[in-house]
Design an enzyme around this catalytic site. Structure first.
Site, PDB file in Angstrom:
ATOM      1  N   SER A   1     -20.742   3.123  -8.064  1.00 13.43           N
ATOM      2  CA  SER A   1     -21.999   3.848  -8.216  1.00 13.43           C
ATOM      3  C   SER A   1     -21.696   5.146  -8.957  1.00 13.43           C
ATOM      4  O   SER A   1     -21.006   6.016  -8.433  1.00 13.43           O
ATOM      5  CB  SER A   1     -22.598   4.136  -6.835  1.00 13.43           C
TER       6      SER A   1
ATOM      7  N   LYS B   1     -23.194   0.508 -11.358  1.00 18.96           N
ATOM      8  CA  LYS B   1     -24.529   1.047 -11.085  1.00 18.96           C
ATOM      9  C   LYS B   1     -24.555   2.486 -11.575  1.00 18.96           C
ATOM     10  O   LYS B   1     -23.584   3.216 -11.415  1.00 18.96           O
ATOM     11  CB  LYS B   1     -24.773   0.940  -9.584  1.00 18.96           C
TER      12      LYS B   1
ATOM     13  N   LYS C   1     -27.027   6.071 -11.514  1.00 21.82           N
ATOM     14  CA  LYS C   1     -28.197   6.723 -10.941  1.00 21.82           C
ATOM     15  C   LYS C   1     -29.144   7.108 -12.061  1.00 21.82           C
ATOM     16  O   LYS C   1     -28.700   7.498 -13.155  1.00 21.82           O
ATOM     17  CB  LYS C   1     -27.771   7.975 -10.169  1.00 21.82           C
TER      18      LYS C   1
ATOM     19  N   ASP D   1     -30.149   2.860  -9.954  1.00 17.73           N
ATOM     20  CA  ASP D   1     -30.642   3.259  -8.632  1.00 17.73           C
ATOM     21  C   ASP D   1     -31.421   4.564  -8.791  1.00 17.73           C
ATOM     22  O   ASP D   1     -30.870   5.572  -9.244  1.00 17.73           O
ATOM     23  CB  ASP D   1     -29.461   3.454  -7.667  1.00 17.73           C
TER      24      ASP D   1
ATOM     25  N   GLU E   1     -32.761  -0.443  -8.178  1.00 16.37           N
ATOM     26  CA  GLU E   1     -32.702  -0.152  -6.745  1.00 16.37           C
ATOM     27  C   GLU E   1     -33.664   0.978  -6.391  1.00 16.37           C
ATOM     28  O   GLU E   1     -33.658   2.033  -7.027  1.00 16.37           O
ATOM     29  CB  GLU E   1     -31.250   0.224  -6.389  1.00 16.37           C
TER      30      GLU E   1
ATOM     31  N   ASP F   1     -33.305  -0.294  -0.753  1.00 16.03           N
ATOM     32  CA  ASP F   1     -32.240   0.389  -0.013  1.00 16.03           C
ATOM     33  C   ASP F   1     -32.911   1.200   1.103  1.00 16.03           C
ATOM     34  O   ASP F   1     -33.082   0.713   2.234  1.00 16.03           O
ATOM     35  CB  ASP F   1     -31.434   1.266  -1.005  1.00 16.03           C
TER      36      ASP F   1
ATOM     37  N   LYS G   1     -26.864  -1.263   4.133  1.00 16.29           N
ATOM     38  CA  LYS G   1     -25.878  -0.267   4.577  1.00 16.29           C
ATOM     39  C   LYS G   1     -25.801  -0.427   6.083  1.00 16.29           C
ATOM     40  O   LYS G   1     -26.813  -0.236   6.776  1.00 16.29           O
ATOM     41  CB  LYS G   1     -26.333   1.148   4.192  1.00 16.29           C
TER      42      LYS G   1
ATOM     43  N   GLY H   1     -23.005   1.754   0.070  1.00 15.27           N
ATOM     44  CA  GLY H   1     -22.017   2.695   0.567  1.00 15.27           C
ATOM     45  C   GLY H   1     -22.675   4.045   0.750  1.00 15.27           C
ATOM     46  O   GLY H   1     -23.774   4.287   0.244  1.00 15.27           O
TER      47      GLY H   1
HETATM   48  O1  OSB Z   1     -28.548   5.331  -2.801  1.00 14.27           O
HETATM   49  O2  OSB Z   1     -26.927   3.998  -2.616  1.00 14.27           O
HETATM   50  C1  OSB Z   1     -27.362   5.153  -2.563  1.00 14.27           C
HETATM   51  C2  OSB Z   1     -24.483   7.585  -1.918  1.00 14.27           C
HETATM   52  C3  OSB Z   1     -25.056   8.427  -0.990  1.00 14.27           C
HETATM   53  C4  OSB Z   1     -26.372   8.233  -0.629  1.00 14.27           C
HETATM   54  C5  OSB Z   1     -27.108   7.183  -1.184  1.00 14.27           C
HETATM   55  C6  OSB Z   1     -26.533   6.327  -2.104  1.00 14.27           C
HETATM   56  C7  OSB Z   1     -25.202   6.549  -2.504  1.00 14.27           C
HETATM   57  C8  OSB Z   1     -24.535   5.780  -3.545  1.00 14.27           C
HETATM   58  C9  OSB Z   1     -23.021   5.774  -3.571  1.00 14.27           C
HETATM   59  O3  OSB Z   1     -25.119   5.213  -4.437  1.00 14.27           O
HETATM   60  C10 OSB Z   1     -22.447   4.681  -2.746  1.00 14.27           C
HETATM   61  C11 OSB Z   1     -20.954   4.796  -2.613  1.00 14.27           C
HETATM   62  O4  OSB Z   1     -20.258   4.866  -3.627  1.00 14.27           O
HETATM   63  O5  OSB Z   1     -20.453   4.816  -1.468  1.00 14.27           O
HETATM   64 MG    MG Z   2     -29.359   3.387  -3.169  1.00 18.70          MG
END
Ligand code: OSB
Ligand code: MG
Length: 382
Positions: free
Chosen positions: A149, A175, A177, A202, A227, A252, A276, A304
């Site tokens: 991510s 992925k 953001k 995402d 996402e 999510d 999660k 995660g």
């Molecule tokens: O939206 O998936 C998410 C991290 C913190 C809070 C929300 C998210 C995330 C990530 C990173 O996208 C996930 C990771 O690398 O552990």
């Molecule tokens: Mg997410």
């Protein structure tokens, strides 16, 4: 199929041992680089860890909440309160994990707090039986696919450099953001440079249905999914969006339980779910959601929360469960921290896969000196 073989039954029947001591330890680990999302930019991971001791064995679990309520309503502060004042008093030796979960249901929500206690007890049971967590789940080991991510970057060049690095490591999917004003053109830049990449975005709930024309532009890029495009608590409007979009929607933030997943599937709000384990209340509910989705042709993957090695390992073991059909947000430890509090670190093999940490429990060792070095709070609860 699921009715004859409830996916979490093997865990539900396990008996909770007598607990001698429980501690909450909060550690603060600096990230190697700030992690930017549409809701916040985190510069470190403040993780609340639980240590449960029983008969000379100690198990560590991790609460996946943040100190702030910007991704999810729970915080380390609310989780501490719920664990200390409501959940731990319900834990008695001799009860099964299924009974424990039923008792926990009286507390509405607060899945991250519940998961911390439930996972801690399951890890403790695994350690006492000399089993790895996935064996305790009744699941065979396998290589776990990786996924990364990538947070919001300052410039497209920086984004492309991060994607390039991930591609070189052979991550199973990438992925990125997005947020309003930092979306279509940034996605286009990545897609033009990497035409065959397994790639997704995402939004962490940054858009509204009124952004439909813009969101439909994302259909041009062959994304695996988008996402949580709409609000963190929405299921209904995502159904309207999914009807208009070619790209699969993945939920999510909106999914807190099997019931939420069932509602989203019935409404056709998404074609993919990010599980999660912390957000849905632990490993047992995660296994139920994954199997339920598999029976209905809905792909799921493990998200995660930038966890330390403890939570990261739990996520790795979870991905042996039935239904985890896509690479998750499981990336190398070095993507987050120079030095984690647990070892060994997660690394990708040359094919971009992850080995399940070997040994009883979660298979990683918490290094006491590193916990002491990073601790910003310590409280004995029992
Ligand atoms: O939206 O998936 C998410 C991290 C913190 C809070 C929300 C998210 C995330 C990530 C990173 O996208 C996930 C990771 O690398 O552990
Ligand atoms: Mg997410």
């Amino acid at each position: 199929m699921t009715s004859n073989h409830p996916p979490a039954a093997v865990l539900e029947s396990l008996v909770a041992p007598k607990i001698d001591r429980v501690d909450l330890v909060t550690v603060k680990l600096p990230f190697v680089a700030p992690f930017g999302t549409s809701v916040y930019v985190w510069t470190d991971k403040e993780a609340m860890l639980m240590r449960i001791e029983s008969g000379g064995v100690d198990a560590w679990s991790e609460c996946v909440s943040d100190p702030d309520p910007f991704y999810f309503y729970e915080t380390n502060g609310t989780a501490r309160h719920i664990i200390k004042d409501f959940l731990l008093p319900l834990v008695e030796p001799g009860m099964t994990m299924g009974e424990l979960e039923t008792r926990f249901r009286r507390v509405r929500g607060h899945g991250m707090a519940k998961a911390t206690v439930e996972n801690g007890l399951l890890i403790l049971i695994a350690l006492q039986k000399g089993l790895s967590l996935h064996d305790l789940m009744g699941r065979p080991g396998k290589k776990i696919p990786s996924g990364i991510s990538i947070g919001l970057k300052e410039s497209p060049a920086e984004l492309l450099a991060a994607v390039e690095k991930a591609v070189a490591k052979k991550y199973g999917r990438v992925k990125m953001k997005i947020k309003k004003g930092q979306d279509v053109e940034w996605v286009r830049a990545v897609r033009e440079r990497f035409p065959d990449l397994r790639f997704m975005v995402d939004a962490n709930g940054d858009y509204a249905l009124s952004d439909l024309p813009l969101l439909k532009e994302l259909d041009a890029f062959g994304l695996m999914m988008v996402e949580q495009p709409l609000s963190y608590s929405d299921i209904f409007e995502h159904a309207a969006l999914q009807r208009e979009m070619k790209t699969a929607i993945c939920l999510d933030e909106s999914i807190h339980s099997l019931a939420d997943a069932a509602a989203a599937i019935a409404l056709e709000s998404c074609r993919i779910i990010n599980i999660k384990q912390g957000r849905v209340g632990g490993l047992m509910e995660s296994m139920r959601i994954a199997a339920y989705c598999a029976d209905r042709g809905i792909d799921v993957w493990s998200g995660g929360m930038d966890e330390t090695g403890i939570g990261r390992s739990v996520n790795i073991h979870l991905q042996t469960a039935q239904g985890f059909s896509l690479p998750g947000d499981t990336s190398e430890t070095s993507n987050y921290f120079d030095e984690d509090i647990a070892e060994p670190a997660v690394v990708l093999d040359p094919d971009g896969f992850i080995d399940i940490p070997r040994g009883p429990g979660i298979g990683v060792r918490v290094v006491p000196e590193r916990v002491l070095k990073r601790a910003i709070g310590w409280e004995r609860l029992r």
